[in-house]
Write a protein that holds these residues in place. Structure first.
Motif, PDB file in Angstrom:
ATOM      1  N   MET A 237      52.202 -16.676 -35.803  1.00 41.41           N
ATOM      2  CA  MET A 237      50.354 -16.514 -35.521  1.00 41.41           C
ATOM      3  C   MET A 237      49.404 -14.919 -36.923  1.00 41.41           C
ATOM      4  N   GLU A 238      48.647 -15.679 -37.509  1.00 40.77           N
ATOM      5  CA  GLU A 238      47.999 -15.208 -38.700  1.00 40.77           C
ATOM      6  C   GLU A 238      47.066 -14.207 -37.512  1.00 40.77           C
ATOM      7  N   LYS A 239      47.072 -12.396 -38.068  1.00 43.11           N
ATOM      8  CA  LYS A 239      46.526 -10.725 -37.327  1.00 43.11           C
ATOM      9  C   LYS A 239      46.041 -10.686 -38.826  1.00 43.11           C
ATOM     10  N   HIS A 240      45.008 -10.609 -38.833  1.00 41.18           N
ATOM     11  CA  HIS A 240      43.895  -9.663 -39.978  1.00 41.18           C
ATOM     12  C   HIS A 240      44.091  -8.036 -39.698  1.00 41.18           C
ATOM     13  N   PHE A 241      44.463  -7.060 -40.554  1.00 40.22           N
ATOM     14  CA  PHE A 241      43.560  -5.725 -40.364  1.00 40.22           C
ATOM     15  C   PHE A 241      43.345  -5.072 -40.970  1.00 40.22           C
ATOM     16  N   ASP A 242      42.659  -3.570 -41.750  1.00 40.56           N
ATOM     17  CA  ASP A 242      42.309  -3.468 -42.365  1.00 40.56           C
ATOM     18  C   ASP A 242      43.156  -2.948 -43.854  1.00 40.56           C
ATOM     19  N   ALA A 243      44.522  -2.526 -42.944  1.00 38.06           N
ATOM     20  CA  ALA A 243      45.594  -1.842 -43.573  1.00 38.06           C
ATOM     21  C   ALA A 243      46.860  -1.938 -43.060  1.00 38.06           C
ATOM     22  N   ILE A 244      47.866  -2.363 -44.015  1.00 39.33           N
ATOM     23  CA  ILE A 244      49.284  -2.237 -43.293  1.00 39.33           C
ATOM     24  C   ILE A 244      49.827  -1.394 -43.881  1.00 39.33           C
ATOM     25  N   ILE A 245      50.707  -0.434 -42.796  1.00 46.77           N
ATOM     26  CA  ILE A 245      51.839   0.094 -43.167  1.00 46.77           C
ATOM     27  C   ILE A 245      52.658  -0.146 -42.966  1.00 46.77           C
ATOM     28  N   ILE A 246      53.810  -0.415 -43.947  1.00 47.24           N
ATOM     29  CA  ILE A 246      55.477  -0.552 -43.648  1.00 47.24           C
ATOM     30  C   ILE A 246      56.122   0.057 -43.378  1.00 47.24           C
ATOM     31  N   GLY A 247      56.675   0.709 -42.321  1.00 48.13           N
ATOM     32  CA  GLY A 247      58.073   2.067 -42.257  1.00 48.13           C
ATOM     33  C   GLY A 247      57.007   3.125 -41.548  1.00 48.13           C
ATOM     34  N   ALA A 248      57.212   3.464 -40.512  1.00 49.63           N
ATOM     35  CA  ALA A 248      56.878   5.319 -39.963  1.00 49.63           C
ATOM     36  C   ALA A 248      57.605   6.299 -40.182  1.00 49.63           C
ATOM     37  N   GLY A 249      58.244   6.460 -41.276  1.00 45.44           N
ATOM     38  CA  GLY A 249      58.321   7.730 -41.973  1.00 45.44           C
ATOM     39  C   GLY A 249      57.365   8.983 -41.278  1.00 45.44           C
ATOM     40  N   GLN A 250      57.471   9.918 -42.786  1.00 41.17           N
ATOM     41  CA  GLN A 250      56.792  11.314 -42.733  1.00 41.17           C
ATOM     42  C   GLN A 250      55.065  10.327 -42.825  1.00 41.17           C
ATOM     43  N   ALA A 251      55.030   9.379 -43.957  1.00 44.96           N
ATOM     44  CA  ALA A 251      54.115   9.207 -44.691  1.00 44.96           C
ATOM     45  C   ALA A 251      52.923   8.278 -43.711  1.00 44.96           C
ATOM     46  N   GLY A 252      53.629   7.629 -43.304  1.00 41.88           N
ATOM     47  CA  GLY A 252      53.105   6.245 -42.996  1.00 41.88           C
ATOM     48  C   GLY A 252      52.470   6.477 -41.097  1.00 41.88           C
ATOM     49  N   PRO A 253      52.360   7.087 -40.782  1.00 43.98           N
ATOM     50  CA  PRO A 253      51.867   7.536 -39.564  1.00 43.98           C
ATOM     51  C   PRO A 253      50.867   8.571 -39.603  1.00 43.98           C
ATOM     52  N   ALA A 254      51.342   9.679 -40.583  1.00 41.05           N
ATOM     53  CA  ALA A 254      49.958  10.638 -40.714  1.00 41.05           C
ATOM     54  C   ALA A 254      48.573  10.260 -41.665  1.00 41.05           C
ATOM     55  N   LEU A 255      49.710   8.574 -42.152  1.00 42.58           N
ATOM     56  CA  LEU A 255      48.395   7.949 -42.763  1.00 42.58           C
ATOM     57  C   LEU A 255      47.516   7.167 -42.102  1.00 42.58           C
TER      58      LEU A 255
ATOM     59  N   ASP B  62      57.321 -13.372 -36.228  1.00 39.85           N
ATOM     60  CA  ASP B  62      56.537 -14.928 -36.017  1.00 39.85           C
ATOM     61  C   ASP B  62      55.068 -15.011 -36.570  1.00 39.85           C
ATOM     62  N   ASP B  63      54.899 -13.869 -36.495  1.00 39.54           N
ATOM     63  CA  ASP B  63      52.883 -13.468 -37.483  1.00 39.54           C
ATOM     64  C   ASP B  63      52.805 -12.404 -38.695  1.00 39.54           C
ATOM     65  N   LEU B  64      52.174 -12.949 -39.026  1.00 39.08           N
ATOM     66  CA  LEU B  64      51.622 -12.993 -40.439  1.00 39.08           C
ATOM     67  C   LEU B  64      50.793 -12.084 -40.709  1.00 39.08           C
ATOM     68  N   LEU B  65      50.993 -10.908 -41.410  1.00 39.15           N
ATOM     69  CA  LEU B  65      49.688 -10.426 -40.945  1.00 39.15           C
ATOM     70  C   LEU B  65      49.086  -9.599 -42.627  1.00 39.15           C
ATOM     71  N   THR B  66      47.960 -10.019 -42.099  1.00 35.82           N
ATOM     72  CA  THR B  66      46.991  -9.846 -43.668  1.00 35.82           C
ATOM     73  C   THR B  66      46.201  -8.997 -43.962  1.00 35.82           C
ATOM     74  N   ALA B  67      46.114  -8.073 -44.758  1.00 33.05           N
ATOM     75  CA  ALA B  67      45.061  -6.848 -45.010  1.00 33.05           C
ATOM     76  C   ALA B  67      44.971  -6.487 -46.589  1.00 33.05           C
ATOM     77  N   ALA B  68      43.818  -6.205 -46.259  1.00 32.78           N
ATOM     78  CA  ALA B  68      43.244  -5.789 -47.965  1.00 32.78           C
ATOM     79  C   ALA B  68      44.177  -4.627 -48.855  1.00 32.78           C
ATOM     80  N   LYS B  69      45.053  -3.428 -47.680  1.00 35.44           N
ATOM     81  CA  LYS B  69      45.021  -2.884 -48.158  1.00 35.44           C
ATOM     82  C   LYS B  69      46.795  -2.403 -47.202  1.00 35.44           C
ATOM     83  N   ILE B  70      48.190  -2.850 -48.380  1.00 32.78           N
ATOM     84  CA  ILE B  70      49.244  -2.374 -48.092  1.00 32.78           C
ATOM     85  C   ILE B  70      50.104  -1.085 -48.559  1.00 32.78           C
ATOM     86  N   PHE B  71      50.508  -0.392 -47.571  1.00 31.01           N
ATOM     87  CA  PHE B  71      51.385   0.902 -47.891  1.00 31.01           C
ATOM     88  C   PHE B  71      52.586   0.439 -47.709  1.00 31.01           C
TER      89      PHE B  71
END
Length: 455
Positions: free
Chosen positions: A1-19, A127-136
């Motif tokens: 299933m394709e899901k669209h977001f404004d931003a995708i963050i890969i990883g929930a370390g110290q920078a990810g959750p705050a961002l 099974d999901d394809l995530l799309t976004a204009a910004k990826i971190f």
């Protein structure tokens, strides 16, 4: 299933959750993907659990020294099960709080799974394809296991697995005489283990000035920790239910029989299975993602933050990466990673606090420098605590009087170093530090005196 977001963050370390929090508060729809545990290395296998363990080891060490302070105690014993339980509780509580906070953010979706790029704007998770204009990308790193002879034939501990020990090793051999290895070596020796540190180089923490290396080696030797440097050919082999660690050293036995071996020779980034090539994201020869001063990767609309970008291997640098990216994107700022002042600590006892460049590096750069130094034995606060190992040092540009760096290897060094850091951040001179009144009795109060006696 394709899901669209404004931003995708890969990883929930110290920078990810705050961002994620900052972007979602700004009204952007954010997906944050984590393959294992929220919180990253710091919360789960790094700062929080290791410093909790170090605190238990310090308590044991201080208890054994009780008579020196006029405090009479009985025999000191270690309940490693309780040490492990306390360490796990501190880590899991922090991890749970972070996950609960993320789940409660508006406009933010927390997704567990393995993210892999399928293009410059798309990431597949299950099974999901995530799309976004910004990826971190904020995927962190892990312990490096080098290809040493016999390394696959014996059980080895890493900084992660050693935290799970519920008994004290009979003889712990630590491969690597640098930051991670030294912290664990001292802690487990204080728990009661025989400990040998094996270092391939000529001295401990080879990135530091020789004065720091020599003082740390003296401190460890005084505690009874064995140090083997110049170990040119390290090899492993089973030895019954133990491990034979072979060495090629100028002095000492050619082999050591260990009950446990900790591999602590460095870390590598978790970038090998992200499909970076599908997005045109370049990595260097060590696997770190190439970024510019604004932490942008070689793929438009993709940023890399934290340990995986090779621009800092600490929680504080990862969080600063978040601040740089967030303020540039949302506040119109022009912050750069090269603007920050290098600073870190080694959590041995006593701790090492470091900021800027060392005296050796300043001189090798061709600068004309002045250096001020005092042994901790001349610091009243250290004398009162009977913790006088180490020294304090300030490095100053001889032409401009600007502070270039500082070293505090001594009690409270990890805290006192911020006096120098804050002076540097405000572009203050050594003379301004000299004129500053500090509180007595503290470790920091000697810094103005050192600034006034530069040579």
């Amino acid at each position: 299933m394709e899901k669209h977001f404004d931003a995708i963050i890969i990883g929930a370390g110290q920078a990810g959750p705050a961002l994620a929090a900052r972007l979602s508060t700004a009204g952007q729809r954010v997906a944050i993907v984590e393959r294992h545990l929220v919180g990253g290395t710091c919360v789960n296998t790094g700062c929080m659990p290791t410093k909790t363990m170090v605190a238990s080891a310090y308590a044991a060490h201080l208890a054994r020294r009780g008579a020196e302070y006029g405090v009479v105690t009985g025999p000191i014993s270690i309940d490693m099960g309780r040490v492990h339980a306390r360490t796990s509780r501190v880590s899991s509580d922090a991890q749970g709080r972070d996950e609960e906070w993320l789940r409660g953010l508006e406009n933010c979706t927390l997704i567990f799974g393995h993210a892999r790029f399928e293009g410059g704007r798309s990431v597949r998770v299950g099974d999901d394809l995530l799309t976004a204009a910004k990826i971190f990308i904020n995927v962190g790193g892990r312990a490096f296991i080098p290809d040493m002879p016999g390394v696959a034939d014996v059980p080895l501990l890493t900084n992660s697995s050693i935290l799970k020990l519920s008994t004290v090793p009979a003889h712990l051999v630590v491969i690597g005489g640098s930051y991670v290895g030294l912290e664990f070596a001292q802690a487990f020796h204080r728990f009661g283990a025989e400990v040998t540190v094996v270092e391939k180089g000529e001295r401990l923490v080879g990135r530091e000035d020789e004065r720091v290396s020599a003082e740390l080696q003296r401190i460890f030797a005084d505690e009874g920790i064995a140090i083997r440097t110049h170990a040119e050919c390290i090899r492993f082999a089973p030895h019954g239910d133990k491990i034979e660690v072979g060495l090629t050293c100028a002095h000492g036995a050619p082999a050591i029989i260990a009950s446990h071996v900790l591999m602590a020779v460095g870390r590598i980034p978790n970038t090998g299975d992200l499909g970076l090539e599908a997005a045109g994201i370049e990595i260097d020869e060590r696997g770190y993602i190439r970024v510019n001063d604004r932490l942008e990767t070689t793929a438009p609309g993709v940023w890399a933050l934290g340990d995986c970008n090779g621009r800092g291997a600490f929680t504080h640098t990862s969080y600063n990466d978040f601040e740089i990216v967030a303020e540039n994107l949302l506040d119109g700022a022009d912050r750069k990673v090269t603007d920050r002042i290098a600073c870190y600590a080694l959590y041995t006892d006593p701790p090492l606090g470091r900021v800027g460049i060392s005296a050796d590096k300043a001189r090798s750069s061709g600068r004309s420098v002045k250096v001020g130094r005092r042994p901790m034995s001349r610091v009243g606060r250290a004398v009162e605590k009977d913790e006088t190992a180490g020294f304090m040092e300030i490095v100053v540009d001889a032409e401009t009087d600007r502070i270039l760096g500082g070293t505090i290897l001594g009690t409270s060094g990890d805290e006192a170093i911020h006096c120098i850091l804050d002076m540097m951040a405000n572009d203050a001179t050594a003379d301004r530090l000299r004129q500053t009144v500090h509180i007595h009795p503290t470790v920091s109060e000697l810094l103005p005196t050192i600034a006034g006696s530069l040579e």
